[in-house]
Design an enzyme around this catalytic site. Sequence first.
Site, PDB file in Angstrom:
ATOM      1  N   THR A  48      12.000  -7.893 -10.813  1.00  0.00           N
ATOM      2  CA  THR A  48      11.470  -9.235 -11.042  1.00  0.00           C
ATOM      3  C   THR A  48      10.254  -9.456 -10.150  1.00  0.00           C
ATOM      4  OG1 THR A  48      13.634 -10.075 -11.652  1.00  0.00           O
ATOM      5  CG2 THR A  48      12.011 -11.699 -10.907  1.00  0.00           C
ATOM      6  N   GLY A  85       0.810  -1.214   0.000  1.00  0.00           N
ATOM      7  CA  GLY A  85       0.000   0.000   0.000  1.00  0.00           C
ATOM      8  C   GLY A  85       0.843   1.263   0.000  1.00  0.00           C
ATOM      9  N   SER A  86       1.919   1.263   0.762  1.00  0.00           N
ATOM     10  CA  SER A  86       2.750   2.467   0.847  1.00  0.00           C
ATOM     11  C   SER A  86       3.363   2.811  -0.505  1.00  0.00           C
ATOM     12  CB  SER A  86       3.854   2.287   1.889  1.00  0.00           C
ATOM     13  OG  SER A  86       3.299   2.255   3.184  1.00  0.00           O
ATOM     14  N   CYS A 145       2.044   6.987  23.448  1.00  0.00           N
ATOM     15  CA  CYS A 145       2.983   5.966  23.879  1.00  0.00           C
ATOM     16  C   CYS A 145       3.069   4.813  22.903  1.00  0.00           C
ATOM     17  CB  CYS A 145       2.598   5.437  25.250  1.00  0.00           C
ATOM     18  SG  CYS A 145       3.145   6.524  26.551  1.00  0.00           S
ATOM     19  N   ASN A 170      -8.197   3.911   8.645  1.00  0.00           N
ATOM     20  CA  ASN A 170      -7.638   2.741   9.318  1.00  0.00           C
ATOM     21  C   ASN A 170      -7.843   2.752  10.829  1.00  0.00           C
ATOM     22  OD1 ASN A 170      -5.834   4.982   8.728  1.00  0.00           O
ATOM     23  ND2 ASN A 170      -4.276   3.878   9.869  1.00  0.00           N
ATOM     24  N   GLN A 195      -7.735  -0.321   3.588  1.00  0.00           N
ATOM     25  CA  GLN A 195      -8.641  -0.883   4.599  1.00  0.00           C
ATOM     26  C   GLN A 195      -9.978  -1.321   4.005  1.00  0.00           C
ATOM     27  OE1 GLN A 195      -7.944  -1.456   7.794  1.00  0.00           O
ATOM     28  NE2 GLN A 195      -5.920  -0.522   7.739  1.00  0.00           N
TER      29      GLN A 195
END
Lengths: 149, 396
Positions: free
Chosen positions: B240, B73-74, B328, B154, B182
Site C-alpha cells: 500500500t 535510495g537503498s 571510529c 556522498n 546525492q
Amino acid sequence: MSTMYSAKVMDHFANPRNVGELADANGVGEVGNAKCGDIMKMYLKIENNVIEDVKFKTFGCGAAIATSSIATEMIKGKTIDEALQLTNKAVVEALDGLPPVKLHCSVLAEQAVKSALSDYYTRQGVDPTPIIGCMSDDCHACSCEGQHE
Amino acid sequence: MSEKIIYVDNAATTPTHGKVLEAMLPYFCENYGNPSSVYSLGRDNRQAVDHARGQVAKALNCLPQEVYFTAGGSESDNWAIKGTAHKLAAKGKKHLITTAIEHHAVLHSMAALEREGFEVTYLPVDENGLVSAASVEAAIRPDTALVSIMYANNEIGTIEPIAEIGAICRKKGVWFHTDAVQAVGAVPIDVQAQNIDMLSLSAHKLNGPKGIGAFYCRRGVLPTTLIDGGAQESGRRAGTENVPAIVGLGKAIELATSDIASKAAKLSAMRDYVIERIMKNVPEVKLNGHPTKRLPGNVNFSFKACEGESLLLFLDMKGICASSGSACTSGSLDPSHVLLAIGLPHEVAHGSLRISFGVQNTMEEAAQLCDILENVVEEVRRRSPLWHKNNNEINK
C-alpha cells in the site's frame, strides 16, 4: 548534549589531564598505530621508584583521549609496582564504562603505561621482560587487530 | 555549550521543508484512504500519488509511468542491481560493472550477487574520485548485464561523467543505472539526454521525509521485482502506497529542482568560502574530491595528525553537526572505502571531515563554522603525537 560516551569520558575528552611531553622523561612508551587510527605516547618521570610526573599525547577518538587522560591520573604519584597493576578494566570502570567497540582503547591505555615502564627499565639497564612481560610493537591485544588484515 | 545548532551534515539527511510537511499533513487523518479503493476517499489519494509521480517525472525529464515509489535510495539500488542481474542471467549475462566508491547499498548488493555466482568489476577512480568513461567502455563484455555508477559521491562530492558513460552503455546495449541520491536537486539531471536507464533517488536528501524514494526505470527496461504482492506501482512494487510520504517527495523534488541554478550558487558560495578560508588558515590540510566537478554543498578535508571522531566530538560540543570517514565513526575498523579508493593512506583517511551544506544554511553559519573549526583542529593537534613529528619533518 547526548553522546555515545559517559559524562566522565566527555569530561576527560574536553579537559584532558596531563597533555603534553616531558623533556626530562626517563620512560617513554608509544603504542598503537596510525593505520588503526589510535596512537598513544606516554612520558614518565620516575624518581625513587615513584612516578613523579606523567604526560601523554594521543592521536585517536574520544575514548582514546579519555582513557589516556584518566590513566595518567591513575598512575601519577604511584609506585612502579602500583602502576603495573593498572588494568584496562580499571580504566573502563573509572570512566563509568565505554561503548563495546571502544574497549580496545582501554587496552591501549594499559599498554601505553607498560610500554613506558618497560622503556624506563631498559634505560636503567634492567631487562623489562620478566617484570612487565612481552611488549609488542603494535596493538596486538587490541581487539581490532585480528580483523584488520 | 552553544545554544544554536549549525547543521552541516546535509549529505546524511536534511530537515523537512515546511512546505513539504504542509503538503503531507492532510494525508494522515483526513485523506487516509487506500489509493486502490474505489470510493472517492481512495480515488482522491490515487490522484495525489499520480500528481507526485508527475512531479518526479518532471524533475528527471521522464514519463510518469517510468517512476516507481520505493522505501528509499537503498531499495531503489537493490532493485536496479539485483533485479537486472536476475532478469538478464537467463540470457547468460552474469557480469556487472561498478566503481570502488559506491554507496554500500550498491556495493553490498553487488557482493550479494557475487555470492550467487555473478561476477563484478569494481572500477578504480583517480585521486579526485573520478571514474573514466574509457575504463567503463573497456570493462564492458558480451556478458555484461549492468553498469551501475553513482552520479555524485556522498563523501567527497565528486560528480561522475554520467552522460558520457550513458552514451557508451546505450551504444553497447548495456543497461545503465545511476545512484543519484546525492545529485537530485543539486545538479540538473535529464535521464533522456544522459541515456540513463535506471536511477535511484531519496526524498530525505532533498528536504523531504525519510523512508521514501523513487526508482526511475526507462520503458523497456524490466528488472525483476524485489517486493512481490499486490498490484501497486503497475504491479512492479507491491505494498500500500505511503501516500503522505509520496506527496512529500513530490513536493520536495518540485521545490528542489525548480531553481537549481540559484540554489547551487548559494551552496557553492558557502562551500568555496570554507575551502578557501580553511586551506589558507590551517596548515597541512588536504581537500578531498574533485576541485571543480563537485557537488555544490560538499566540503571534505583531511587534517593531518587529527583523528576524525575527535574533530566531530569537539564540533558537537560547539553545536556543529558534521561527519567523518574515520574508522571510529564508520562503526568498522577501517576508514572510509571512498577515501582509501582515492589513495589516501589510512592515517590521513582517519583525519577526514565532511561538511555538507543545505538550503537552510547561511554564509554567517559558514563563517562561524570556520572560526570554530580552526580552533578545534589546533586543539586536536595539540594532543596528537603525530603532529609533533610532522612539524619536525616540515621544519627540517
